[in-house]
Design an enzyme around this catalytic site. Structure first.
Site, PDB file in Angstrom:
ATOM      1  N   ASP A  82      25.194  -5.533 -43.076  1.00  0.00           N
ATOM      2  CA  ASP A  82      24.724  -4.488 -43.979  1.00  0.00           C
ATOM      3  C   ASP A  82      24.796  -3.106 -43.350  1.00  0.00           C
ATOM      4  O   ASP A  82      24.197  -2.156 -43.844  1.00  0.00           O
ATOM      5  CB  ASP A  82      23.283  -4.773 -44.411  1.00  0.00           C
ATOM      6  CG  ASP A  82      22.335  -4.923 -43.220  1.00  0.00           C
ATOM      7  OD1 ASP A  82      22.799  -4.801 -42.065  1.00  0.00           O
ATOM      8  OD2 ASP A  82      21.129  -5.164 -43.449  1.00  0.00           O
ATOM      9  N   SER A 132      14.380  -5.801 -35.670  1.00  0.00           N
ATOM     10  CA  SER A 132      14.971  -7.059 -36.137  1.00  0.00           C
ATOM     11  C   SER A 132      16.259  -7.417 -35.412  1.00  0.00           C
ATOM     12  O   SER A 132      16.634  -8.588 -35.359  1.00  0.00           O
ATOM     13  CB  SER A 132      15.228  -6.991 -37.647  1.00  0.00           C
ATOM     14  OG  SER A 132      16.105  -5.918 -37.953  1.00  0.00           O
ATOM     15  N   HIS A 145      22.380  -4.858 -39.343  1.00  0.00           N
ATOM     16  CA  HIS A 145      22.162  -6.149 -38.681  1.00  0.00           C
ATOM     17  C   HIS A 145      23.492  -6.761 -38.251  1.00  0.00           C
ATOM     18  O   HIS A 145      24.366  -7.004 -39.093  1.00  0.00           O
ATOM     19  CB  HIS A 145      21.412  -7.095 -39.610  1.00  0.00           C
ATOM     20  CG  HIS A 145      20.044  -6.605 -39.954  1.00  0.00           C
ATOM     21  ND1 HIS A 145      19.790  -5.929 -41.131  1.00  0.00           N
ATOM     22  CD2 HIS A 145      18.885  -6.667 -39.273  1.00  0.00           C
ATOM     23  CE1 HIS A 145      18.497  -5.604 -41.154  1.00  0.00           C
ATOM     24  NE2 HIS A 145      17.930  -6.026 -40.041  1.00  0.00           N
TER      25      HIS A 145
END
Length: 210
Positions: free
Chosen positions: A187, A18, A190
């Protein structure tokens, strides 16, 4: 070692999870997302270099192995940049699904060997995984992640490949900026826009554009 050199007509594939994806899937086949890949592509584009983002959120080394032929080799890249590893740690703590360091290394080595055999024209760049703990329990993740970071560094050395260091630079940014870890990674995993800037700058220091 000296990093690869790219010029007009070169094709780069950035592949990973991601952190590389950064929303690109919602933009279609040629989407770049809003992260470091888009920033790298902006600079590369001024040199006639095409960047393709093949990040997929949640992916681990085993997932890259499953899609390597389609998402890397079939694209006939001149450079392949691999950024993977944090989910191989994270899934141990949020889902009880552990990737042992030996399996991580074997899977990563498979990606390198398949690229060297199937796309011999392609340079390889390894981007190490990182963690910016924002919650106390995330410091415990280092027991799992640190050996995987060492795997990436060791593979870079043994294969003679350039390494984009990220874990140390993120730690340094946290300690020297005075802004706290969440200024760099929402977090712990990310990146924020500032974190993506840091990643892009580190990558562009390793890859030379002409």
């Amino acid at each position: 070692m000296s990093g690869p050199s790219l010029g007009p007509g070169s094709r780069v594939v950035l592949i990973g999870d991601s952190i590389t994806d950064a929303g690109r899937l919602a933009e279609g086949e040629f989407g770049l997302g809003h992260g470091y890949a888009a920033r790298v592509a902006g600079v590369c584009g001024r040199h006639g270099v095409t960047v393709l983002n093949r990040g997929v959120g949640g992916h681990r080394v085993v997932d890259l192995q499953a899609r390597w032929d389609e998402d890397v080799l079939a694209l006939e890249p001149d450079l392949v940049s691999i950024k993977i590893g944090i989910n191989d740690t994270w899934r141990r703590y949020d889902a009880g699904d552990e990737t042992g360091v030996e399996d991580f290394e074997a899977g990563y080595r498979d990606l390198l060997d398949r690229t060297l055999a199937g796309a011999p024209q392609a340079a390889l760049v390894l981007v190490e995984p990182f963690l910016v703990p924002v919650r106390p329990e995330q410091w415990g993740w280092r027991e799992d992640l640190d050996p995987k970071i060492q795997v990436v560094r060791r593979l870079a050395g043994s294969y003679g490949l350039p390494l984009v260091a990220t874990d140390g630079p993120f730690a340094q940014a946290v300690t020297t900026s005075g802004l706290g870890p969440q200024a760099w990674a929402y977090d712990g995993v990310h990146p924020t826009p500032a974190g993506h800037d840091l990643l892009a700058e580190a990558w562009l220091k390793v890859v030379h554009l002409r």
